[in-house]
Design a protein around this motif. Structure first.
Motif, mmCIF file in Angstrom:
data_model
loop_
_atom_site.group_PDB
_atom_site.id
_atom_site.type_symbol
_atom_site.label_atom_id
_atom_site.label_comp_id
_atom_site.label_asym_id
_atom_site.label_seq_id
_atom_site.Cartn_x
_atom_site.Cartn_y
_atom_site.Cartn_z
ATOM 1 N N ASN A 265 13.674 1.352 3.847
ATOM 2 C CA ASN A 265 13.133 2.817 3.731
ATOM 3 C C ASN A 265 12.115 2.712 5.054
ATOM 4 O O ASN A 265 12.239 3.827 5.648
ATOM 5 C CB ASN A 265 12.619 3.379 2.626
ATOM 6 C CG ASN A 265 13.783 3.602 1.577
ATOM 7 O OD1 ASN A 265 14.989 3.534 1.825
ATOM 8 N ND2 ASN A 265 13.485 3.455 0.240
ATOM 9 N N GLN A 266 11.281 1.810 5.125
ATOM 10 C CA GLN A 266 10.244 1.842 6.255
ATOM 11 C C GLN A 266 10.537 0.632 7.242
ATOM 12 O O GLN A 266 9.954 -0.326 6.764
ATOM 13 C CB GLN A 266 8.862 1.753 5.657
ATOM 14 C CG GLN A 266 8.641 2.847 4.535
ATOM 15 C CD GLN A 266 7.151 2.726 3.924
ATOM 16 O OE1 GLN A 266 6.228 2.203 4.428
ATOM 17 N NE2 GLN A 266 7.318 3.481 2.874
ATOM 18 N N PRO A 267 10.842 0.812 8.288
ATOM 19 C CA PRO A 267 10.967 -0.109 9.371
ATOM 20 C C PRO A 267 10.053 -1.124 9.467
ATOM 21 O O PRO A 267 10.173 -2.426 9.838
ATOM 22 C CB PRO A 267 11.645 0.539 10.667
ATOM 23 C CG PRO A 267 12.112 1.693 10.355
ATOM 24 C CD PRO A 267 11.413 2.032 8.878
ATOM 25 N N ASP A 268 9.066 -0.668 9.504
ATOM 26 C CA ASP A 268 7.528 -1.356 9.801
ATOM 27 C C ASP A 268 7.011 -2.223 8.490
ATOM 28 O O ASP A 268 5.900 -2.582 8.535
ATOM 29 C CB ASP A 268 6.493 -0.656 10.549
ATOM 30 C CG ASP A 268 6.026 0.635 9.899
ATOM 31 O OD1 ASP A 268 6.679 0.708 8.630
ATOM 32 O OD2 ASP A 268 5.199 0.933 10.168
ATOM 33 N N ALA A 269 7.500 -1.879 7.247
ATOM 34 C CA ALA A 269 6.969 -2.412 6.086
ATOM 35 C C ALA A 269 6.845 -4.089 6.068
ATOM 36 O O ALA A 269 8.120 -4.563 6.684
ATOM 37 C CB ALA A 269 7.852 -1.907 5.006
ATOM 38 N N PRO A 270 5.851 -4.557 5.498
ATOM 39 C CA PRO A 270 6.120 -6.116 5.265
ATOM 40 C C PRO A 270 7.029 -6.552 4.479
ATOM 41 O O PRO A 270 7.687 -5.728 3.442
ATOM 42 C CB PRO A 270 4.511 -6.271 5.177
ATOM 43 C CG PRO A 270 4.058 -5.156 4.162
ATOM 44 C CD PRO A 270 4.825 -4.061 4.856
ATOM 45 N N GLY A 271 7.258 -8.050 4.576
ATOM 46 C CA GLY A 271 8.168 -8.513 3.634
ATOM 47 C C GLY A 271 7.573 -9.154 2.533
ATOM 48 O O GLY A 271 6.448 -9.066 2.104
ATOM 49 N N LEU A 272 8.495 -10.106 1.686
ATOM 50 C CA LEU A 272 7.920 -10.774 0.528
ATOM 51 C C LEU A 272 6.849 -11.715 0.643
ATOM 52 O O LEU A 272 5.835 -11.560 -0.088
ATOM 53 C CB LEU A 272 8.944 -11.367 -0.134
ATOM 54 C CG LEU A 272 10.025 -10.506 -0.867
ATOM 55 C CD1 LEU A 272 11.357 -11.574 -1.323
ATOM 56 C CD2 LEU A 272 9.714 -10.039 -2.303
ATOM 57 N N GLY A 273 6.764 -12.074 1.944
ATOM 58 C CA GLY A 273 5.727 -13.166 2.119
ATOM 59 C C GLY A 273 4.276 -12.730 2.071
ATOM 60 O O GLY A 273 3.537 -13.156 1.812
ATOM 61 N N TYR A 274 4.075 -11.318 2.855
ATOM 62 C CA TYR A 274 2.985 -10.569 2.824
ATOM 63 C C TYR A 274 2.356 -10.508 1.699
ATOM 64 O O TYR A 274 1.059 -10.484 1.169
ATOM 65 C CB TYR A 274 3.192 -9.394 3.590
ATOM 66 C CG TYR A 274 2.020 -8.337 3.690
ATOM 67 C CD1 TYR A 274 0.944 -8.483 4.596
ATOM 68 C CD2 TYR A 274 1.886 -7.132 2.727
ATOM 69 C CE1 TYR A 274 -0.166 -7.739 4.617
ATOM 70 C CE2 TYR A 274 0.759 -6.394 2.559
ATOM 71 C CZ TYR A 274 -0.329 -6.904 3.715
ATOM 72 O OH TYR A 274 -1.303 -5.958 3.670
#
Length: 496
Positions: A265-274
């Protein structure tokens, strides 16, 4: 006396051997009881087994344990229970459900009030669930598990490791397995309660999709995220239908789904690693993602706090999240009481400068060693057990620290939480530093007051105590990384 481990598993791979003979049910079980009768049809050379019982919603592992004798080749227990629980039967680390050619059991399996389970077991010790005959009330769920293991887990022997597959291949594999799971579950549906059906189904869905979810969650490929958006949404909706009996791994899976949904939903959202390294942000994400499901939200947030605190100690972020959860959680619920207890204990026991636990434990010669014996020395106290993967990689680092500070007023203490002296002694110098003072918790493991005092929930855990017997850190930095080494040695330098 050598002992073995028996666990009734949620999701595991096991080795197929000879099926055992059946036995007849002996008495009717009341609706507020659970009965388990284990029959070793070809004899049994061991004198006792230990039963572990834990609530599916309990944050702190099993709630109680007790030992019972094996008499006449039989082991029998009867429990009072007004709700489902997980059961485990163990001693040491050997397991009837373990095979060198398959994964070992990781969980107990759900047992429900009214169950009267009979297990017929043959003479081999390295057998697995496929070699056990289950009969009696409640046995349908175990027979269902046996077929799922054959039909789904059995494929792993001829498959490539998930590491070598891309995201699309992993989802394709999971979708194929899901069809098989649905077929098997449909076959046994009439033999399972609605709760048992859901627990098994969710356990398998979580298992077959985990690798695909992890790979997608570590990706920033918008095309793939959009491709699997509907699937992520459907899985999240299915797992969100909360009821008693959730396994902790299901809750972890829900957390990963929440991260993926935000990434979609949010293109700039961080992934699992963050989120693996940003606890407070993970907490806030969960709070937002499951706000419409208050009961689920509470258990997710509580589990997130408990696991983080158990692994890393109580940071300022953890304190803030704990206070936030306590501000809206159900004050009459078990989770509220557990989180409140953690908060109060950390405030009392774990603040820097508070009194360290005054232990008295035997060393390898049988001599009782006490905290007071080390007055005037900085204490590095490491908790370990035989078979601990993290411990075996930490031990050489502790050896290096011992050499580095060999001429300083520092003592290294290694405390084993193994169930037997044999395992403790076998692990010394491999899972603990070679030259440390080696102490043992007398087989009490997690039940020992010392372990409870420091809330040791992951291993290894390192505690640092100053020369006056005051606590410096109940969860010292992990010295295995360059950053952790620098932080750890800085604490020591400031304290000498």
């Amino acid at each position: 006396m050598k002992k073995i481990t028996i666990l009734i598993p949620v999701l595991l791979l096991v080795k197929t051997l000879i099926a055992a003979q059946s036995i007849q049910a002996q008495s009717k079980t009341k609706d507020d009881e659970i009965k388990v009768d284990i029959h070793f049809s070809n004899g049994f050379a061991y004198d006792e087994l230990e039963t572990y019982v834990w609530d599916t919603w309990n944050l702190e592992g099993y709630q109680r344990s007790f030992k019972s004798k094996v008499t006449g080749n039989r082991y029998h227990i009867k429990l009072k229970a007004n709700k489902p629980v997980y059961l485990g039967f163990e001693a040491d680390t050997n397991s009837l459900f373990h095979s060198l050619k398959a994964y070992s059991a990781r969980h107990g399996f759900i047992a429900e009030p009214g169950d009267e389970l009979h297990m017929e077991i043959g003479k081999h010790l390295d057998m697995g669930i496929l070699n056990i005959r289950f009969i009696g009330k409640g046995a349908g769920k175990y027979r269902c598990m046996q077929e799922l293991i054959r039909q789904v887990n059995g494929k792993s022997k001829t498959r490539k490791w998930a590491f070598w597959l891309d995201t699309e291949q992993l989802f394709a594999r999971a979708d194929s397995d899901r069809v098989t799971v649905a077929q098997v579950m449909g076959k046994y549906k009439n033999q399972l309660s609605s709760l048992a059906f859901k627990v098994i189904e969710l356990a398998y869905l979580q298992g077959i999709y985990s690798s695909a979810i992890d790979k997608l969650g570590d990706s920033s490929d918008r095309k793939l995220l959009n491709k699997y958006a509907d699937k992520i949404s459907a899985l999240k909706a299915k797992f969100t239908k909360i009821e008693a009996g959730y396994d902790k791994s299901n809750l972890t899976f829900l957390y990963r789904l929440a991260v993926l949904e935000q990434m979609i939903n949010q293109p700039d959202a961080p992934g699992l690693g963050y989120y693996r390294t940003h606890f407070k942000d993970a907490y806030l994400l969960l709070k937002r993602s499951y706000a419409d499901s208050p009961a689920l939200n509470e258990i997710l947030l509580a589990t997130n706090i408990f696991d983080t605190v158990a692994a890393s100690g109580i940071s300022n972020d953890a304190k803030a999240c704990m206070a936030d959860l306590l501000s809206f959680a159900n004050k009459s619920g078990v989770l509220y009481k557990q989180i409140l207890a953690i908060q109060q204990q950390y405030q009392t026991n774990f603040e820097s400068g508070s009194d360290a636990y005054d232990f008295a434990l035997p060393d390898t010669s049988g001599k009782t060693v006490r905290l007071a014996d080390f007055r005037g020395k900085l204490i590095i106290m490491d908790f370990f057990f035989y078979g601990c993967g993290g411990c075996i990689t930490t031990a050489p680092v502790l050896d290096s620290l011992e050499k580095l500070y060999g001429d300083k007023e520092i003592v290294f203490i290694a405390i084993s939480v193994d169930g037997t002296k044999k395992l403790w002694q076998k692990g010394i110098g491999i899972y603990s530093s070679k030259n440390a003072v080696q102490l043992y918790t007398n087989g009490l493991a997690a039940n020992h007051p010392l372990i409870k005092y420091y809330r040791v929930g992951s291993y290894p855990t390192i505690v640092i105590i100053d020369k006056e017997g005051k606590l410096i850190s109940a969860h010292a930095p992990d010295p295995r990384s360059a950053v952790g080494w620098k932080e750890f040695t800085s604490v020591l330098e400031r304290s000498l």
